[in-house]
Design an enzyme around this catalytic site. Structure first.
Site, PDB file in Angstrom:
ATOM      1  N   GLY A   1       7.541  -6.861 100.943  1.00 25.07           N
ATOM      2  CA  GLY A   1       6.128  -6.671 101.215  1.00 25.07           C
ATOM      3  C   GLY A   1       5.871  -6.388 102.675  1.00 25.07           C
ATOM      4  O   GLY A   1       5.729  -5.242 103.097  1.00 25.07           O
TER       5      GLY A   1
ATOM      6  N   MET B   1      12.541 -16.184  92.562  1.00 26.31           N
ATOM      7  CA  MET B   1      11.673 -16.367  93.724  1.00 26.31           C
ATOM      8  C   MET B   1      12.465 -17.064  94.829  1.00 26.31           C
ATOM      9  O   MET B   1      13.048 -18.132  94.601  1.00 26.31           O
ATOM     10  CB  MET B   1      10.446 -17.193  93.355  1.00 26.31           C
ATOM     11  CG  MET B   1       9.495 -16.516  92.376  1.00 26.31           C
ATOM     12  SD  MET B   1       8.856 -14.925  92.964  1.00 26.31           S
ATOM     13  CE  MET B   1       8.008 -15.425  94.481  1.00 26.31           C
TER      14      MET B   1
ATOM     15  N   MET C   1       1.697 -14.136  88.077  1.00 25.41           N
ATOM     16  CA  MET C   1       1.818 -15.546  88.462  1.00 25.41           C
ATOM     17  C   MET C   1       0.563 -16.259  87.984  1.00 25.41           C
ATOM     18  O   MET C   1      -0.365 -16.524  88.747  1.00 25.41           O
ATOM     19  CB  MET C   1       1.995 -15.654  89.978  1.00 25.41           C
ATOM     20  CG  MET C   1       3.342 -15.145  90.454  1.00 25.41           C
ATOM     21  SD  MET C   1       3.424 -14.903  92.252  1.00 25.41           S
ATOM     22  CE  MET C   1       2.860 -13.200  92.352  1.00 25.41           C
TER      23      MET C   1
ATOM     24  N   ASP D   1      12.545 -11.982  95.252  1.00 28.12           N
ATOM     25  CA  ASP D   1      11.243 -11.791  95.887  1.00 28.12           C
ATOM     26  C   ASP D   1      10.967 -12.939  96.847  1.00 28.12           C
ATOM     27  O   ASP D   1      10.907 -14.095  96.438  1.00 28.12           O
ATOM     28  CB  ASP D   1      10.152 -11.757  94.805  1.00 28.12           C
ATOM     29  CG  ASP D   1       8.765 -11.483  95.371  1.00 28.12           C
ATOM     30  OD1 ASP D   1       8.618 -11.358  96.600  1.00 28.12           O
ATOM     31  OD2 ASP D   1       7.820 -11.391  94.564  1.00 28.12           O
ATOM     32  N   GLY D   2      10.810 -12.579  98.129  1.00 25.41           N
ATOM     33  CA  GLY D   2      10.369 -13.574  99.096  1.00 25.41           C
ATOM     34  C   GLY D   2      11.224 -13.647 100.349  1.00 25.41           C
ATOM     35  O   GLY D   2      12.430 -13.861 100.269  1.00 25.41           O
ATOM     36  N   GLY D   3      10.580 -13.438 101.496  1.00 26.38           N
ATOM     37  CA  GLY D   3      11.251 -13.655 102.773  1.00 26.38           C
ATOM     38  C   GLY D   3      12.178 -12.555 103.233  1.00 26.38           C
ATOM     39  O   GLY D   3      12.952 -12.749 104.183  1.00 26.38           O
TER      40      GLY D   3
ATOM     41  N   MET E   1      -2.105 -12.854  90.818  1.00 27.24           N
ATOM     42  CA  MET E   1      -2.246 -14.301  91.013  1.00 27.24           C
ATOM     43  C   MET E   1      -3.612 -14.758  90.516  1.00 27.24           C
ATOM     44  O   MET E   1      -4.618 -14.066  90.720  1.00 27.24           O
ATOM     45  CB  MET E   1      -2.096 -14.655  92.493  1.00 27.24           C
ATOM     46  CG  MET E   1      -0.814 -14.165  93.125  1.00 27.24           C
ATOM     47  SD  MET E   1      -0.701 -14.629  94.873  1.00 27.24           S
ATOM     48  CE  MET E   1       0.731 -13.687  95.375  1.00 27.24           C
TER      49      MET E   1
ATOM     50  N   ASP F   1       1.777  -7.912  92.479  1.00 29.93           N
ATOM     51  CA  ASP F   1       1.655  -9.362  92.348  1.00 29.93           C
ATOM     52  C   ASP F   1       0.270  -9.735  91.834  1.00 29.93           C
ATOM     53  O   ASP F   1      -0.742  -9.457  92.484  1.00 29.93           O
ATOM     54  CB  ASP F   1       1.878 -10.035  93.710  1.00 29.93           C
ATOM     55  CG  ASP F   1       3.335  -9.964  94.143  1.00 29.93           C
ATOM     56  OD1 ASP F   1       4.194 -10.438  93.376  1.00 29.93           O
ATOM     57  OD2 ASP F   1       3.610  -9.440  95.229  1.00 29.93           O
TER      58      ASP F   1
ATOM     59  N   SER G   1       6.073  -4.331  97.675  1.00 27.25           N
ATOM     60  CA  SER G   1       5.001  -5.145  97.107  1.00 27.25           C
ATOM     61  C   SER G   1       3.673  -4.775  97.743  1.00 27.25           C
ATOM     62  O   SER G   1       3.481  -4.924  98.956  1.00 27.25           O
ATOM     63  CB  SER G   1       5.276  -6.629  97.337  1.00 27.25           C
ATOM     64  OG  SER G   1       4.137  -7.400  97.002  1.00 27.25           O
TER      65      SER G   1
ATOM     66  N   HIS H   1       4.171  -8.508  88.190  1.00 31.14           N
ATOM     67  CA  HIS H   1       4.596  -9.919  88.219  1.00 31.14           C
ATOM     68  C   HIS H   1       3.346 -10.787  88.097  1.00 31.14           C
ATOM     69  O   HIS H   1       2.565 -10.892  89.047  1.00 31.14           O
ATOM     70  CB  HIS H   1       5.334 -10.168  89.526  1.00 31.14           C
ATOM     71  CG  HIS H   1       5.734 -11.587  89.755  1.00 31.14           C
ATOM     72  ND1 HIS H   1       6.012 -12.072  91.022  1.00 31.14           N
ATOM     73  CD2 HIS H   1       5.917 -12.634  88.911  1.00 31.14           C
ATOM     74  CE1 HIS H   1       6.347 -13.340  90.934  1.00 31.14           C
ATOM     75  NE2 HIS H   1       6.275 -13.702  89.672  1.00 31.14           N
TER      76      HIS H   1
ATOM     77  N   GLY I   1       2.722 -17.283  95.872  1.00 26.61           N
ATOM     78  CA  GLY I   1       1.319 -17.481  96.197  1.00 26.61           C
ATOM     79  C   GLY I   1       0.865 -16.793  97.461  1.00 26.61           C
ATOM     80  O   GLY I   1      -0.300 -16.456  97.601  1.00 26.61           O
ATOM     81  N   PHE I   2       1.783 -16.547  98.384  1.00 30.47           N
ATOM     82  CA  PHE I   2       1.427 -15.929  99.656  1.00 30.47           C
ATOM     83  C   PHE I   2       2.550 -15.014 100.126  1.00 30.47           C
ATOM     84  O   PHE I   2       3.725 -15.275  99.856  1.00 30.47           O
ATOM     85  CB  PHE I   2       1.179 -16.990 100.744  1.00 30.47           C
ATOM     86  CG  PHE I   2       0.059 -17.938 100.430  1.00 30.47           C
ATOM     87  CD1 PHE I   2      -1.243 -17.619 100.759  1.00 30.47           C
ATOM     88  CD2 PHE I   2       0.315 -19.140  99.803  1.00 30.47           C
ATOM     89  CE1 PHE I   2      -2.283 -18.491 100.465  1.00 30.47           C
ATOM     90  CE2 PHE I   2      -0.710 -20.026  99.501  1.00 30.47           C
ATOM     91  CZ  PHE I   2      -2.017 -19.693  99.833  1.00 30.47           C
ATOM     92  N   GLY I   3       2.192 -13.970 100.861  1.00 33.13           N
ATOM     93  CA  GLY I   3       3.192 -13.105 101.476  1.00 33.13           C
ATOM     94  C   GLY I   3       3.608 -13.642 102.828  1.00 33.13           C
ATOM     95  O   GLY I   3       2.989 -14.561 103.378  1.00 33.13           O
ATOM     96  N   GLY I   4       4.675 -13.092 103.368  1.00 31.61           N
ATOM     97  CA  GLY I   4       5.085 -13.414 104.733  1.00 31.61           C
ATOM     98  C   GLY I   4       5.777 -14.746 104.924  1.00 31.61           C
ATOM     99  O   GLY I   4       5.855 -15.248 106.048  1.00 31.61           O
TER     100      GLY I   4
ATOM    101  N   HIS J   1       5.912  -2.920  93.189  1.00 28.82           N
ATOM    102  CA  HIS J   1       5.780  -4.304  92.750  1.00 28.82           C
ATOM    103  C   HIS J   1       4.325  -4.747  92.892  1.00 28.82           C
ATOM    104  O   HIS J   1       3.729  -4.624  93.965  1.00 28.82           O
ATOM    105  CB  HIS J   1       6.688  -5.215  93.589  1.00 28.82           C
ATOM    106  CG  HIS J   1       6.785  -6.608  93.084  1.00 28.82           C
ATOM    107  ND1 HIS J   1       7.611  -6.984  92.058  1.00 28.82           N
ATOM    108  CD2 HIS J   1       6.120  -7.741  93.453  1.00 28.82           C
ATOM    109  CE1 HIS J   1       7.493  -8.272  91.829  1.00 28.82           C
ATOM    110  NE2 HIS J   1       6.571  -8.757  92.656  1.00 28.82           N
TER     111      HIS J   1
END
Length: 218
Positions: free
Chosen positions: A196, A136, A67, A174-176, A36, A34, A7, A65, A141-144, A32
């Protein structure tokens, strides 16, 4: 065998072409992207002009993607910019099937995404209308962010549905994602894993990708 989708949300935007070129390696399936809008999610990232520029600079397909609220209003600009997959949120539109069919009619793969709190029942009637499901595993909305574990139950259910019904779609998460937990995603049934910070936050992104592929292998 699953693949990684780095990402660019976590990349250095002052060196975006170089960052993307770093990750054009074996085991990477997509870049990827993102998008937003500051409304559907509380952050603003990039628009179609940046996607168009990226398209010219990479040999990898773009997994875009969006959002955004009212994705119908933005679909054309991202299709024209060069999206190979265009994924929107089921929560963001009243007529997801119509938009999925429209995206496909333009020769682009159509994806549907669900937030962690959204039940899988919201897309079961859409089976056969999409090419990819993006689950998700953090709130967008946010990375990390850290993995929301219950979201992986949807991945397991999707894997079963796909097998039982003989369907052909990609299960993406996607996420974490980290090197320490990627096996949880792949064991649940993820076929495409967005990463990411785990890639672009590493000193050596190529080695990070190799580590993710190794630790996620099942």
């Amino acid at each position: 065998m699953f693949k990684i989708a780095p990402s660019i949300l976590s990349a250095d935007f002052t060196r975006l072409e170089q960052e993307i070129k770093k990750v054009e390696v074996e085991g990477v399936g997509y870049i990827h992207v993102d998008v937003m809008d500051g409304h559907f999610v509380p952050n603003i990232t990039i628009g179609a002009p940046v996607v168009k520029s990226i398209k010219k600079k990479t040999k990898l397909p773009l997994d875009v993607h969006i959002m955004v609220e009212d994705p119908e209003k933005m679909a054309d600009q991202f299709i024209e910019a060069g999206s190979d997959v265009l994924t929107f949120h089921v929560e963001a539109t009243r007529h997801p099937e119509r938009l999925l069919n429209y995206i496909r009619s333009k020769g682009v793969k159509a994806g549907i995404s669900l937030n962690p709190a959204t039940d899988l029942s919201s897309i079961k009637y859409l089976l056969g209308s999409f090419d990819l499901v993006l689950v998700m595993t953090v709130n967008p909305g946010f990375g990390g962010q850290k993995l929301i574990m219950p979201a992986l139950e949807k991945v397991k259910e999707l894997k079963k549905i796909k097998k039982d019904k003989g369907l052909d779609f990609i299960i993406e998460v996607d996420g974490g994602v980290t090197e320490d937990n990627i096996d949880l995603y792949t064991k649940a049934g993820a076929e495409l894993v967005v990463a990411g910070n785990a890639v672009f936050g590493a000193k050596d992104p190529v080695q990070a990708i190799k580590n993710l592929l190794s630790k996620g292998a099942i």
